[in-house]
Scaffold this motif. Structure first.
Motif, mmCIF file in Angstrom:
data_model
loop_
_atom_site.group_PDB
_atom_site.id
_atom_site.type_symbol
_atom_site.label_atom_id
_atom_site.label_comp_id
_atom_site.label_asym_id
_atom_site.label_seq_id
_atom_site.Cartn_x
_atom_site.Cartn_y
_atom_site.Cartn_z
ATOM 1 N N UNK A 125 0.784 -1.232 0.000
ATOM 2 C CA UNK A 125 0.000 0.000 0.000
ATOM 3 C C UNK A 125 0.817 1.284 0.000
ATOM 4 N N UNK A 126 2.132 1.198 0.192
ATOM 5 C CA UNK A 126 2.972 2.400 0.068
ATOM 6 C C UNK A 126 3.498 2.602 -1.357
ATOM 7 N N UNK A 127 3.379 1.616 -2.202
ATOM 8 C CA UNK A 127 3.889 1.735 -3.577
ATOM 9 C C UNK A 127 2.996 2.672 -4.375
ATOM 10 N N UNK A 128 3.570 3.793 -4.816
ATOM 11 C CA UNK A 128 2.823 4.789 -5.570
ATOM 12 C C UNK A 128 2.833 4.448 -7.065
ATOM 13 N N UNK A 129 2.185 5.274 -7.839
ATOM 14 C CA UNK A 129 2.058 5.026 -9.276
ATOM 15 C C UNK A 129 3.413 4.768 -9.928
ATOM 16 N N UNK A 130 4.428 5.500 -9.501
ATOM 17 C CA UNK A 130 5.739 5.385 -10.147
ATOM 18 C C UNK A 130 6.862 5.375 -9.123
ATOM 19 N N UNK A 131 6.589 4.821 -7.920
ATOM 20 C CA UNK A 131 7.568 4.945 -6.856
ATOM 21 C C UNK A 131 7.414 3.820 -5.833
ATOM 22 N N UNK A 132 8.370 2.885 -5.757
ATOM 23 C CA UNK A 132 8.352 1.909 -4.677
ATOM 24 C C UNK A 132 8.841 2.575 -3.389
ATOM 25 N N UNK A 133 8.255 2.199 -2.273
ATOM 26 C CA UNK A 133 8.701 2.751 -0.989
ATOM 27 C C UNK A 133 8.033 1.989 0.151
ATOM 28 N N UNK A 134 8.547 2.185 1.353
ATOM 29 C CA UNK A 134 7.908 1.645 2.545
ATOM 30 C C UNK A 134 7.721 0.143 2.523
ATOM 31 N N UNK A 135 8.746 -0.615 2.115
ATOM 32 C CA UNK A 135 8.741 -2.070 2.023
ATOM 33 C C UNK A 135 7.934 -2.580 0.827
ATOM 34 N N UNK A 136 7.414 -1.686 -0.024
ATOM 35 C CA UNK A 136 6.437 -2.074 -1.052
ATOM 36 C C UNK A 136 6.974 -1.807 -2.461
ATOM 37 N N UNK A 137 6.680 -2.721 -3.390
ATOM 38 C CA UNK A 137 7.101 -2.598 -4.781
ATOM 39 C C UNK A 137 5.914 -2.458 -5.725
ATOM 40 N N UNK A 138 4.955 -3.363 -5.618
ATOM 41 C CA UNK A 138 3.718 -3.297 -6.393
ATOM 42 C C UNK A 138 2.565 -3.105 -5.418
ATOM 43 N N UNK A 139 1.623 -2.243 -5.782
ATOM 44 C CA UNK A 139 0.495 -1.978 -4.889
ATOM 45 C C UNK A 139 -0.587 -3.037 -5.137
ATOM 46 N N UNK A 140 -0.562 -4.059 -4.307
ATOM 47 C CA UNK A 140 -1.434 -5.212 -4.503
ATOM 48 C C UNK A 140 -2.909 -4.834 -4.470
ATOM 49 N N UNK A 141 -3.298 -4.011 -3.508
ATOM 50 C CA UNK A 141 -4.709 -3.621 -3.382
ATOM 51 C C UNK A 141 -5.154 -2.778 -4.569
ATOM 52 N N UNK A 142 -4.285 -1.885 -5.027
ATOM 53 C CA UNK A 142 -4.640 -1.038 -6.165
ATOM 54 C C UNK A 142 -4.754 -1.851 -7.446
ATOM 55 N N UNK A 143 -3.835 -2.796 -7.640
ATOM 56 C CA UNK A 143 -3.912 -3.662 -8.815
ATOM 57 C C UNK A 143 -5.204 -4.473 -8.780
ATOM 58 N N UNK A 144 -5.555 -4.976 -7.592
ATOM 59 C CA UNK A 144 -6.800 -5.732 -7.453
ATOM 60 C C UNK A 144 -8.007 -4.875 -7.777
ATOM 61 N N UNK A 145 -8.020 -3.642 -7.291
ATOM 62 C CA UNK A 145 -9.157 -2.754 -7.537
ATOM 63 C C UNK A 145 -9.299 -2.425 -9.017
ATOM 64 N N UNK A 146 -8.198 -2.124 -9.671
ATOM 65 C CA UNK A 146 -8.257 -1.807 -11.095
ATOM 66 C C UNK A 146 -8.684 -3.026 -11.914
ATOM 67 N N UNK A 147 -8.217 -4.191 -11.525
ATOM 68 C CA UNK A 147 -8.646 -5.411 -12.205
ATOM 69 C C UNK A 147 -10.144 -5.640 -11.997
ATOM 70 N N UNK A 148 -10.618 -5.413 -10.788
ATOM 71 C CA UNK A 148 -12.048 -5.594 -10.514
ATOM 72 C C UNK A 148 -12.889 -4.684 -11.401
ATOM 73 N N UNK A 149 -12.433 -3.460 -11.596
ATOM 74 C CA UNK A 149 -13.198 -2.502 -12.399
ATOM 75 C C UNK A 149 -13.299 -2.923 -13.863
ATOM 76 N N UNK A 150 -12.456 -3.833 -14.285
ATOM 77 C CA UNK A 150 -12.542 -4.331 -15.661
ATOM 78 C C UNK A 150 -13.637 -5.381 -15.837
ATOM 79 N N UNK A 151 -14.198 -5.846 -14.721
ATOM 80 C CA UNK A 151 -15.225 -6.881 -14.789
ATOM 81 C C UNK A 151 -16.590 -6.236 -15.037
ATOM 82 N N UNK A 152 -17.479 -6.906 -15.739
ATOM 83 C CA UNK A 152 -18.709 -6.274 -16.225
ATOM 84 C C UNK A 152 -19.606 -5.662 -15.156
ATOM 85 N N UNK A 153 -19.729 -6.317 -13.989
ATOM 86 C CA UNK A 153 -20.692 -5.818 -13.004
ATOM 87 C C UNK A 153 -20.045 -5.045 -11.865
#
Length: 307
Positions: A125-153
């Motif tokens: 959750x500390x990984x920003x759009x273009x910046x790893x930080x705070x023990x974090x590299x990929x923002x898992x929750x954000x990736x999940x949310x964006x993937x969810x928004x691709x689903x029809x409902x």
């Protein structure tokens, strides 16, 4: 349907050194408690899968992954900031962590699991759009949310973050995307000292003074999160489940306990029942005392699984 427990042994390969608090021991402690209590046997245990580059790019800059890969050492560790280090297996583990979040979303939306918990690291959750930080590299929750928004409902997603540190990366990624509401309780003033004062209708920051207890936390959640949920009406809920606001955690000064985590999980379960067809994906963030982390996760999963 059962609660899916998504994890992978290779998440333990990410190792920033024996003194670093974000340690492989964290996941080992969680598994031991869940197995000893018998709770693990009641969950659907699923092995993580790798995230795809195009899925990372849903939340991150196009070259974010490439920049990290260029820094990846062949041996030892290389620091990306004062707190965050890459070892040779770090991006392998981070890919599995983010892939777990994608897998969890897919299973919950498909009705194959009533909800899911991703026991993964590194956190996100500390990984920003273009910046790893705070023990974090990929923002898992954000990736999940964006993937969810691709689903029809799925038209609207809400991310709830009760880690003791504010999820600056999640706010950075969604600050101009009102279809994703971000609600965060956190100690303040405290790391990361970014985005805590941002003003957006869909960004609900709930700072807490050092030494705040469970009563303060619960009042904030009821007074700030509840009206936000009622206004946003999310189709899916994602939890950035950090447990470092526990009173035994060495990283901060908030005084929560297992019953507070049990309470907030039930609060979010009730919200999901009302607005989100019970769809919840929870992803591990912080928690650096292995014992209090493991028992807090146990309380969280007990509620998710209906115990």
């Amino acid at each position: 349907m059962t609660t899916a427990f998504i994890t992978h042994d290779d998440c333990g390969l990410h190792n920033m050194g024996p003194e670093h608090p974000e340690s492989p021991i964290r996941l080992i402690a969680i598994r031991k408690v869940l197995e000893k209590t018998g709770l693990m046997q009641e969950l659907e245990r699923i092995q993580s899968v790798h995230v795809l580059p195009e899925q990372i790019q849903l939340a991150h800059a196009h070259l974010h992954q490439k920049r990290l890969e260029m820094k990846l050492p062949e041996h030892g560790v290389v620091y990306t900031d004062d707190d965050t280090a890459l070892c040779p297996d770090s991006l392998h583990a981070a890919s599995l962590a983010a892939g777990s979040a994608i897998l969890a979303v897919n299973r919950v939306i498909a009705g194959k699991a009533q909800n899911a918990f991703c026991a993964v690291r590194p956190p996100g959750h500390h990984a920003e759009h273009n910046n790893p930080m705070g023990f974090c590299f990929y923002n898992n929750a954000a990736i999940a949310a964006m993937h969810a928004l691709q689903q029809p409902d799925i038209q609207r997603v809400a991310i709830f973050d009760f880690d003791v540190h504010q999820g600056n990366g999640t706010v950075d990624i969604f600050k101009d995307k009102p279809e994703v509401m971000v609600c965060s309780t956190f100690q303040h003033p405290f790391y990361p000292e970014r985005y805590s004062d941002i003003v957006r209708d869909h960004i609900i920051n709930c700072p807490m003074d050092a030494h705040s207890d469970g009563l303060v936390f619960r009042k904030l959640v009821e007074s700030k999160w509840l009206p936000a949920i009622q206004a946003h009406k999310p189709d899916m809920i994602i939890i950035s489940a950090g447990f470092d606001a526990h009173h035994e955690d060495p990283m901060a000064d908030i005084k929560l306990d297992e019953e507070d985590y049990r309470w907030v999980t039930q609060f979010l379960m009730d919200a999901a029942k009302t607005y989100s067809k019970n769809r919840i994906v929870s992803i591990l963030e912080g928690g650096y005392n292995p014992v209090s982390l493991a028992f807090s996760v146990q309380a969280h999963i007990e509620v998710l699984s209906g115990h």
